[in-house]
Motif scaffolding. Sequence first.
Motif, mmCIF file in Angstrom:
data_model
loop_
_atom_site.group_PDB
_atom_site.id
_atom_site.type_symbol
_atom_site.label_atom_id
_atom_site.label_comp_id
_atom_site.label_asym_id
_atom_site.label_seq_id
_atom_site.Cartn_x
_atom_site.Cartn_y
_atom_site.Cartn_z
ATOM 1 N N TYR A 60 0.884 -1.143 0.031
ATOM 2 C CA TYR A 60 0.063 -0.040 0.046
ATOM 3 C C TYR A 60 0.902 1.042 -0.171
ATOM 4 C CZ TYR A 60 -3.848 -3.192 1.444
ATOM 5 O OH TYR A 60 -4.607 -4.175 1.659
ATOM 6 N N ALA A 61 0.401 2.349 -0.574
ATOM 7 C CA ALA A 61 0.801 3.517 -0.500
ATOM 8 C C ALA A 61 0.577 3.942 0.839
ATOM 9 C CB ALA A 61 0.205 4.745 -1.439
ATOM 10 N N ALA A 62 1.696 4.911 1.445
ATOM 11 C CA ALA A 62 1.454 5.182 2.753
ATOM 12 C C ALA A 62 0.188 6.202 3.102
ATOM 13 C CB ALA A 62 2.818 6.176 3.250
ATOM 14 N N SER A 63 -0.078 6.718 2.106
ATOM 15 C CA SER A 63 -1.379 7.795 2.188
ATOM 16 C C SER A 63 -2.719 6.872 2.310
ATOM 17 C CB SER A 63 -1.351 8.862 1.055
ATOM 18 O OG SER A 63 -1.436 7.968 -0.129
ATOM 19 N N VAL A 64 -2.709 5.766 2.235
ATOM 20 C CA VAL A 64 -3.860 4.997 2.065
ATOM 21 C C VAL A 64 -3.555 3.784 3.097
ATOM 22 C CG1 VAL A 64 -4.560 5.429 -0.152
ATOM 23 C CG2 VAL A 64 -3.462 3.200 0.240
ATOM 24 N N LYS A 65 -2.538 3.551 3.604
ATOM 25 C CA LYS A 65 -2.481 2.145 4.486
ATOM 26 C C LYS A 65 -3.333 2.404 5.747
ATOM 27 C CE LYS A 65 1.312 -0.247 6.665
ATOM 28 N NZ LYS A 65 0.899 -1.723 5.863
ATOM 29 N N ASP A 66 -3.823 1.382 6.147
ATOM 30 C CA ASP A 66 -4.892 1.132 7.355
ATOM 31 C C ASP A 66 -6.019 1.787 6.970
ATOM 32 O OD1 ASP A 66 -2.153 2.105 9.520
ATOM 33 O OD2 ASP A 66 -2.604 0.239 8.963
ATOM 34 N N ARG A 67 -6.458 2.191 5.721
ATOM 35 C CA ARG A 67 -7.675 2.852 5.542
ATOM 36 C C ARG A 67 -8.225 1.928 4.198
ATOM 37 N NH1 ARG A 67 -8.598 7.784 3.332
ATOM 38 N NH2 ARG A 67 -6.485 7.894 2.396
ATOM 39 N N PHE A 68 -7.421 1.612 3.165
ATOM 40 C CA PHE A 68 -7.658 0.933 2.132
ATOM 41 C C PHE A 68 -7.336 -0.544 2.343
ATOM 42 C CE2 PHE A 68 -7.819 4.818 -1.335
ATOM 43 C CZ PHE A 68 -8.465 5.439 -0.420
ATOM 44 N N THR A 69 -8.088 -1.503 1.599
ATOM 45 C CA THR A 69 -7.619 -2.773 1.426
ATOM 46 C C THR A 69 -7.941 -3.396 -0.192
ATOM 47 O OG1 THR A 69 -8.362 -3.226 3.852
ATOM 48 C CG2 THR A 69 -8.096 -5.322 2.535
ATOM 49 N N ILE A 70 -6.852 -3.847 -0.452
ATOM 50 C CA ILE A 70 -7.014 -4.664 -1.794
ATOM 51 C C ILE A 70 -7.145 -6.153 -1.421
ATOM 52 C CG2 ILE A 70 -4.416 -4.977 -1.734
ATOM 53 C CD1 ILE A 70 -4.767 -4.489 -5.063
ATOM 54 N N SER A 71 -7.933 -6.699 -2.279
ATOM 55 C CA SER A 71 -8.214 -8.220 -2.322
ATOM 56 C C SER A 71 -8.516 -8.521 -3.588
ATOM 57 C CB SER A 71 -9.378 -8.549 -1.330
ATOM 58 O OG SER A 71 -10.580 -7.705 -1.741
ATOM 59 N N ARG A 72 -8.700 -9.787 -3.911
ATOM 60 C CA ARG A 72 -8.868 -10.451 -5.162
ATOM 61 C C ARG A 72 -9.803 -11.677 -5.084
ATOM 62 N NH1 ARG A 72 -3.393 -11.133 -8.464
ATOM 63 N NH2 ARG A 72 -4.746 -12.468 -9.848
ATOM 64 N N ASP A 73 -10.378 -11.935 -6.091
ATOM 65 C CA ASP A 73 -11.229 -13.369 -5.994
ATOM 66 C C ASP A 73 -10.723 -13.973 -7.317
ATOM 67 O OD1 ASP A 73 -13.074 -15.316 -6.173
ATOM 68 O OD2 ASP A 73 -14.692 -14.213 -5.285
ATOM 69 N N ASN A 74 -9.875 -14.883 -7.295
ATOM 70 C CA ASN A 74 -9.360 -15.586 -8.705
ATOM 71 C C ASN A 74 -10.361 -16.383 -9.478
ATOM 72 O OD1 ASN A 74 -6.834 -14.218 -8.476
ATOM 73 N ND2 ASN A 74 -5.833 -16.252 -7.539
ATOM 74 N N ALA A 75 -11.441 -16.700 -8.488
ATOM 75 C CA ALA A 75 -12.468 -17.680 -9.225
ATOM 76 C C ALA A 75 -13.532 -16.665 -10.173
ATOM 77 C CB ALA A 75 -13.420 -18.301 -8.087
ATOM 78 N N ARG A 76 -13.659 -15.400 -9.679
ATOM 79 C CA ARG A 76 -14.464 -14.285 -10.366
ATOM 80 C C ARG A 76 -13.422 -13.594 -11.296
ATOM 81 N NH1 ARG A 76 -19.389 -14.229 -8.223
ATOM 82 N NH2 ARG A 76 -20.006 -15.285 -6.159
ATOM 83 N N ASN A 77 -12.357 -13.593 -11.052
ATOM 84 C CA ASN A 77 -11.574 -12.808 -12.195
ATOM 85 C C ASN A 77 -11.717 -11.316 -11.648
ATOM 86 O OD1 ASN A 77 -10.646 -15.046 -13.369
ATOM 87 N ND2 ASN A 77 -11.349 -14.599 -15.408
ATOM 88 N N THR A 78 -11.527 -10.970 -10.601
ATOM 89 C CA THR A 78 -11.873 -9.644 -9.908
ATOM 90 C C THR A 78 -11.109 -9.144 -8.959
ATOM 91 O OG1 THR A 78 -14.192 -10.011 -10.707
ATOM 92 C CG2 THR A 78 -13.860 -8.187 -8.956
ATOM 93 N N VAL A 79 -10.538 -8.036 -9.126
ATOM 94 C CA VAL A 79 -10.008 -7.305 -7.910
ATOM 95 C C VAL A 79 -10.507 -6.394 -7.353
ATOM 96 C CG1 VAL A 79 -8.504 -5.950 -9.576
ATOM 97 C CG2 VAL A 79 -7.719 -6.475 -7.326
ATOM 98 N N TYR A 80 -10.425 -6.279 -5.824
ATOM 99 C CA TYR A 80 -11.207 -5.091 -5.130
ATOM 100 C C TYR A 80 -10.471 -4.195 -4.662
ATOM 101 C CZ TYR A 80 -14.887 -8.636 -6.008
ATOM 102 O OH TYR A 80 -15.631 -9.610 -6.377
ATOM 103 N N LEU A 81 -11.084 -2.879 -4.295
ATOM 104 C CA LEU A 81 -10.229 -2.072 -3.538
ATOM 105 C C LEU A 81 -11.461 -1.395 -2.515
ATOM 106 C CD1 LEU A 81 -7.552 -0.473 -3.030
ATOM 107 C CD2 LEU A 81 -8.449 1.378 -4.052
ATOM 108 N N GLN A 82 -11.433 -1.820 -1.242
ATOM 109 C CA GLN A 82 -12.187 -1.122 -0.314
ATOM 110 C C GLN A 82 -11.651 -0.099 0.434
ATOM 111 O OE1 GLN A 82 -15.131 -2.413 1.080
ATOM 112 N NE2 GLN A 82 -15.365 -0.735 2.300
#
Length: 118
Positions: A60-82
Amino acid sequence: QVRLVESGGGLVQAGDSLRLSCAASGFTFRNYFMGWFRQAPGKEREFVASINTSGEDKSYAASVKDRFTISRDNARNTVYLQMNSLKPEDTAVYYCAAGRSMVYFTSWGQGTQVTVSS
């Protein structure tokens, strides 16, 4: 061909949350590192977050760490950014990217606008 389509952007107030999604097609998603970048008006595009192929390693970039979360679902071919606790300075076009490492990306989506009002 590689296609990355972002969705989930919008206009929110400071402190709100949003979840961005990026649907991938045209390549073997589970073999690629994925990332999120953003570009604010008048500024250069900047790194936000990246994730390895299995989803176990994240950066993560320092500016978003602890606020943003990246995740992925390889079964759905999708990446997320919460994105939580959004700030006006998070306002930007957010881009999804695919590549062969945590820092090198070769394919990009068209972007989705996120606007955070104060």
